[in-house]
Design a protein around this motif. Structure first.
Motif, short mmCIF file in Angstrom:
data_model
loop_
_atom_site.label_atom_id
_atom_site.label_comp_id
_atom_site.label_asym_id
_atom_site.label_seq_id
_atom_site.Cartn_x
_atom_site.Cartn_y
_atom_site.Cartn_z
N GLN A 129 0.83 -1.25 -0.02
CA GLN A 129 0.07 -0.03 0.02
C GLN A 129 0.89 1.15 0.10
OE1 GLN A 129 -2.35 0.87 3.67
NE2 GLN A 129 -4.12 1.53 2.41
N ALA A 130 1.84 1.26 0.96
CA ALA A 130 2.51 2.60 0.83
C ALA A 130 3.85 2.69 -0.01
CB ALA A 130 3.05 2.53 2.32
N GLY A 131 4.33 1.53 -0.08
CA GLY A 131 5.70 1.64 -1.20
C GLY A 131 5.37 1.37 -2.50
N GLN A 132 4.43 0.41 -3.03
CA GLN A 132 4.12 -0.04 -4.23
C GLN A 132 3.01 0.92 -4.71
OE1 GLN A 132 4.52 -4.49 -3.36
NE2 GLN A 132 5.30 -4.50 -5.04
N TYR A 133 2.31 1.42 -3.89
CA TYR A 133 1.08 2.08 -4.68
C TYR A 133 0.87 3.51 -4.50
CZ TYR A 133 -4.11 2.81 -5.67
OH TYR A 133 -5.04 3.28 -6.09
N ASN A 134 0.78 3.97 -2.97
CA ASN A 134 0.73 5.25 -2.59
C ASN A 134 1.91 6.17 -3.00
OD1 ASN A 134 -2.00 5.22 -1.89
ND2 ASN A 134 -1.54 4.48 0.09
N LEU A 135 3.01 5.55 -2.68
CA LEU A 135 4.36 6.66 -2.88
C LEU A 135 4.28 6.76 -4.59
CD1 LEU A 135 6.97 7.64 -2.18
CD2 LEU A 135 7.91 5.38 -2.43
N PRO A 136 4.39 5.87 -5.32
CA PRO A 136 4.53 6.48 -6.64
C PRO A 136 3.39 7.37 -7.21
CG PRO A 136 4.07 4.28 -6.84
CD PRO A 136 4.42 4.59 -5.37
N ARG A 137 1.98 7.24 -6.44
CA ARG A 137 1.02 8.09 -7.06
C ARG A 137 1.25 9.37 -6.36
NH1 ARG A 137 -3.83 5.52 -8.56
NH2 ARG A 137 -5.19 6.74 -7.36
N SER A 138 1.70 9.26 -4.92
CA SER A 138 1.85 10.72 -4.42
C SER A 138 2.75 11.54 -5.06
CB SER A 138 2.08 10.63 -2.90
OG SER A 138 1.22 9.90 -2.31
N LEU A 139 3.97 10.91 -5.60
CA LEU A 139 4.84 11.72 -6.37
C LEU A 139 4.58 11.95 -7.74
CD1 LEU A 139 8.05 9.29 -5.50
CD2 LEU A 139 7.68 11.56 -4.79
N LYS A 140 3.72 11.45 -8.21
CA LYS A 140 3.15 11.82 -9.59
C LYS A 140 2.25 13.02 -9.41
CE LYS A 140 3.32 7.50 -11.82
NZ LYS A 140 2.72 6.19 -12.66
N ARG A 141 1.39 12.91 -8.31
CA ARG A 141 0.63 14.30 -8.15
C ARG A 141 1.20 15.40 -7.59
NH1 ARG A 141 -2.48 10.57 -4.58
NH2 ARG A 141 -4.14 10.43 -6.44
N GLY A 142 2.54 15.12 -7.28
CA GLY A 142 3.15 16.24 -6.42
C GLY A 142 3.05 16.67 -5.07
N ASP A 143 2.16 15.71 -4.32
CA ASP A 143 1.89 15.68 -2.81
C ASP A 143 3.15 15.30 -2.21
OD1 ASP A 143 1.15 15.75 -0.46
OD2 ASP A 143 -1.00 14.94 -0.98
N ILE A 170 14.31 5.19 -6.04
CA ILE A 170 13.41 4.73 -5.07
C ILE A 170 12.55 3.62 -5.66
CG2 ILE A 170 11.78 5.42 -3.46
CD1 ILE A 170 13.24 7.75 -2.82
N ASN A 171 11.89 4.00 -6.76
CA ASN A 171 10.80 3.10 -7.19
C ASN A 171 11.35 1.76 -7.59
OD1 ASN A 171 8.51 4.68 -6.77
ND2 ASN A 171 8.83 5.59 -8.88
N ASP A 172 12.58 1.66 -8.10
CA ASP A 172 13.41 0.50 -8.56
C ASP A 172 13.60 -0.44 -7.16
OD1 ASP A 172 13.25 1.04 -11.36
OD2 ASP A 172 15.37 1.93 -11.25
N ILE A 173 14.12 0.31 -6.19
CA ILE A 173 14.49 -0.20 -4.98
C ILE A 173 13.20 -0.95 -4.41
CG2 ILE A 173 15.42 0.16 -2.69
CD1 ILE A 173 17.26 2.12 -3.72
N VAL A 174 12.17 -0.18 -4.37
CA VAL A 174 11.00 -0.67 -3.69
C VAL A 174 10.66 -2.11 -4.36
CG1 VAL A 174 8.44 -0.33 -3.52
CG2 VAL A 174 10.05 1.44 -2.88
N GLU A 175 10.64 -2.25 -5.79
CA GLU A 175 10.39 -3.33 -6.50
C GLU A 175 11.40 -4.58 -6.53
OE1 GLU A 175 7.30 -3.81 -7.84
OE2 GLU A 175 6.81 -1.92 -7.13
N GLN A 176 12.56 -4.08 -6.20
CA GLN A 176 13.48 -5.25 -5.97
C GLN A 176 13.40 -5.80 -4.55
OE1 GLN A 176 16.01 -6.49 -8.00
NE2 GLN A 176 15.97 -7.80 -6.26
N ILE A 177 12.97 -4.79 -3.62
CA ILE A 177 12.77 -5.39 -2.42
C ILE A 177 11.56 -6.23 -2.30
CG2 ILE A 177 11.92 -4.75 -0.08
CD1 ILE A 177 13.76 -2.34 0.10
N ALA A 178 10.38 -5.95 -3.07
CA ALA A 178 9.44 -6.63 -3.26
C ALA A 178 9.52 -8.03 -3.71
CB ALA A 178 8.37 -6.09 -3.99
N ALA A 179 10.54 -8.19 -4.81
CA ALA A 179 10.87 -9.47 -5.52
C ALA A 179 11.64 -10.39 -4.53
CB ALA A 179 11.79 -9.01 -6.77
N ASP A 180 12.50 -9.69 -3.71
CA ASP A 180 13.40 -10.42 -2.85
C ASP A 180 12.53 -10.96 -1.71
OD1 ASP A 180 15.78 -9.90 -4.05
OD2 ASP A 180 16.33 -8.20 -2.69
#
Length: 686
Positions: free
Chosen positions: A533-547, A637-647
């Motif tokens: 929720q926080a890392g894979q979903y809300n973080l990239p959305r918040s960055l895109k909307r500039g919040d 950051i987005n790459d690291i989040v996804e790498q952590i998820a894969a690990d």
């Protein structure tokens, strides 16, 4: 001191650690038979083991154990009892190793492995124990490549078959550390030994009287000594001897290893007379248990002769040490922060030199009933304190824990006597602490009254003050466990217990370590949900909307959930709980540094995420990493989040908690929750 002398003394002590007759390292008596063994019962395994025990108990192993084992192998083979034969071979490997019969042992190792494979034991608990014994025999024969391969096979198998606090896991880490020591990989050896010590202390009802805890301390002392960490080596070497004395274990064959290990430390400290005395005591034990015609006896005797040759130089070195000490001695309590001593070391010295003698003199009838140690709130309880930690609430202190009845009888007076103890201290160049009669008031208001961190406590009151519970919640009360924060459980289970004659304090403390596995799995599921929720979903959305603020807080939630998951996956019973925020990453770094930590790279990845977070959330042109603005940091950051998820998914698969390769972690939750045995809805997600 010559390097070869150091190596000889090290090998001598390690031989002592391994030259033991211990059935808990061998294949279970019923396991092999049930998995392909013969149905004949002419060979009685129990009778064989009892007979071997009797030989060792009578200290006749040097003359009688060899012929007894050879005849037992013939008897088991004639009876067609493969399971019995494998047990005999495992015992023979240990005995031959202790006698230095390495060439003969090569044949025993090969035969044991072939027999276990023939019986279809590969991948089972019995296979793991056989691999451990074979690897240790090869290590003793200095065939290190083969030994290391066997140890790693054993570790892989053991992790799948043994509980996290199984003492055999500790033995495996101990043995692997010896291989690393002998191949000059000391940092890895230290990591393995600390892991072993952590496991066996967690598994012990009373670590202060546990022979395995003592052996682990001895081995750790010897490795620390090779790393020139003399002060810490002294602590662990003397702690081992204290455990043997407390547990009345001084007639054990392993006592020789502890004596010899401490002798080596004393030798390096130039205390040659004391070293020689310890070597003599070790020789007496070795002669009694193994005989004089052994490598173990000969190496120890050579070490004794070298120590005796140095006697007379003690005074010279002592005088030189005294000169060095003058610059490190401090009797002013206002300046104690300048002394480089850890809080736990200071607490143990304060107990040993001041507290324990006071109790012995003033409360003789309660000596066998009072527990002592340092557990709870405070940086030193986690072992993370440093010079900066000494500006408040620092000083000699420990806790005394009593039953309710004993507290009613002596609690108030014992507290007064504790408060009257001398609190000034000095430390010499070798790290030895001496206490002097200077009053000391080390606590800030937040560490006084109901929040006091030392002194006399009822056992139940102590744990209630930290957790709200006098004893750990029942294993069948998951809702209560879920209400306890991990940081709370960390505070209740950290630190060290110096003495616990009745075992009641340690038993209560162990209860809080023993988180039900259903609760652990439920928390893993919750952490997976928050990471998603926080890392894979809300973080990239918040960055895109500039919040930027929302993105910053999303990173915080992601980091917290991920760090927690690392501790949960590694099992709190083994590695402890994640502490509160101040020491969260210190603990994560320590855990990640363990050779066999699960998800070992995640801590460093999380620190990179935090380092980049300001540029990602609030960066612009010319701001942040390399002056390239926010875009580069966001992508990293987005790459690291996804790498952590894969690990994480890879680890869940390895633990057989999922069969799915889905890396959006919310979808992994049902797979994990399928392994929760309880039907209690509090453990399941909506």
């Amino acid at each position: 001191m010559a390097d070869d002398a150091m190596d000889a003394r090290l090998e001598q002590a390690l031989l002592g650690m391994q030259a033991k007759h211990a059935h808990d390292f061998d294949a279970p008596e019923n396991g092999p038979a049930a998995q392909g063994g013969n149905e004949l019962h002419d060979f009685d395994v129990n009778e064989f083991l009892h007979g071997l025990d009797a030989i060792f108990d009578a200290h006749n192993a040097a003359e009688k154990a060899g012929p007894y084992l050879e005849q037992a192998a013939v008897d088991a083979e004639n009876a067609g009892d493969e399971a019995g034969l494998l047990t005999v071979l495992n015992e023979t490997m240990g005995f031959y190793r202790s006698q230095g019969r390495h060439k003969e042992n090569q044949w025993i190792v090969q035969r044991a492995l072939e027999l276990a494979l023939h019986m279809g034991l590969e991948g089972t608990e019995s296979w793991a124990t056989t691999l451990i014994n074979c690897a240790t025999a090869m290590r003793a024969a200095k065939r290190y490549d083969q030994a290391e391969d066997l140890y790693h096979q054993a570790l892989d198998c053991a992790n799948k078959n043994f509980a996290p606090n199984d003492r055999r896991l500790a033995a495996l880490h101990n043995n692997l550390s010896m291989l690393y020591s002998e191949t000059n990989r000391l940092p890895q050896a230290e990591i393995e030994l600390r892991q072993a010590l952590h496991i066996v202390e967690a598994a012990s009802v009373n670590p202060d009287a546990d022979i395995d805890v003592a052996s682990s301390n001895t081995n750790l002392a010897l490795v620390l000594l090779q790393e020139s960490k003399l002060k810490e080596a002294h602590i662990h070497a003397t702690k081992a001897l204290t455990i043997y004395e407390t547990g009345k274990l001084t007639h054990s064959a392993h006592y020789a290893s502890a004596l010899a290990g401490c002798a080596q430390v004393l030798y390096v400290e130039h205390r040659y007379g004391e070293a020689a005395s310890h070597y003599r005591s070790a020789l007496a034990v070795i002669a009694e248990c193994y005989g004089k015609d052994t490598d173990y006896y000969r190496v120890t005797e050579a070490n004794l002769r070298e120590a005796e040759a140095q006697i007379g130089n003690d005074d010279v070195h002592a005088a030189n040490s005294a000169d060095a000490t003058s610059t490190e001695t401090n009797t002013n309590t206002d300046a104690t922060a300048e002394i480089a001593v850890s809080g736990l070391k200071l607490a143990r010295a304060f107990w040993t030199q001041v507290g324990k003698p006071m109790i012995t003199a003033q409360y003789p009838q309660y000596v066998g009933r009072i527990a002592a140690g340092l557990v709870g709130h405070g940086s030193e309880c986690y072992g993370f304190d440093d010079a900066y930690s000494q500006d408040h609430d620092f000083g000699p202190r420990f806790c005394l824990w009593l039953t309710d009845d004993d507290y009613e009888a002596i609690g108030e007076q014992l507290e007064a006597d504790y408060e009257a103890l001398p609190r000034g201290f000095t430390m010499d160049a070798q790290g030895r602490v001496t206490f002097i009669d200077i009053p000391f008031s080390p606590t800030t208001p937040r560490a006084q009254g109901a929040n006091r961190r030392d002194g006399v406590f009822r056992i139940g009151d102590f744990f209630e003050s930290i957790t709200g519970y006098r004893t750990a919640p029942a294993q069948t009360a998951p809702h209560e466990w879920l209400m306890l924060a991990e940081s709370t459980l960390a505070a209740a289970t950290n630190g060290e217990v110096f003495a616990d004659p009745t075992g009641q304090f340690s038993k209560t403390r162990q209860g809080f370590k023993d988180m039900p596995d259903d609760v652990r799995l439920a928390l893993i599921s919750k952490r997976l949900g928050m990471i998603a929720q926080a890392g894979q979903y809300n973080l990239p959305r918040s960055l895109k909307r500039g919040d930027s603020a929302a993105a910053w807080l999303s990173i915080h939630e992601f980091v917290q959930a991920t760090a927690s998951l690392v501790f949960l996956v590694n099992v709190p019973m083994v590695v402890g709980y994640m502490p509160y925020y101040k020491w969260q990453f210190a603990a994560l770094r320590k855990l990640s540094g363990s050779m066999f930590a699960l998800l070992p790279n995640v801590g460093e990845q999380l620190e990179t995420v935090m380092r980049l977070s300001s540029a990602a959330c609030y960066g612009g042109a010319g701001f942040g990493e390399g002056g390239k603005g926010a875009a580069t940091a966001i992508k990293k950051i987005n790459d690291i989040v996804e790498q952590i998820a894969a690990d994480i998914v890879k680890e869940l698969k390895r633990e057989h908690l999922t069969t799915s390769g889905e890396t959006f972690l919310e979808w992994q939750r049902p797979y994990v929750e399928d392994h929760i045995a309880s039907d209690d809805p509090v453990l399941k997600s909506l």
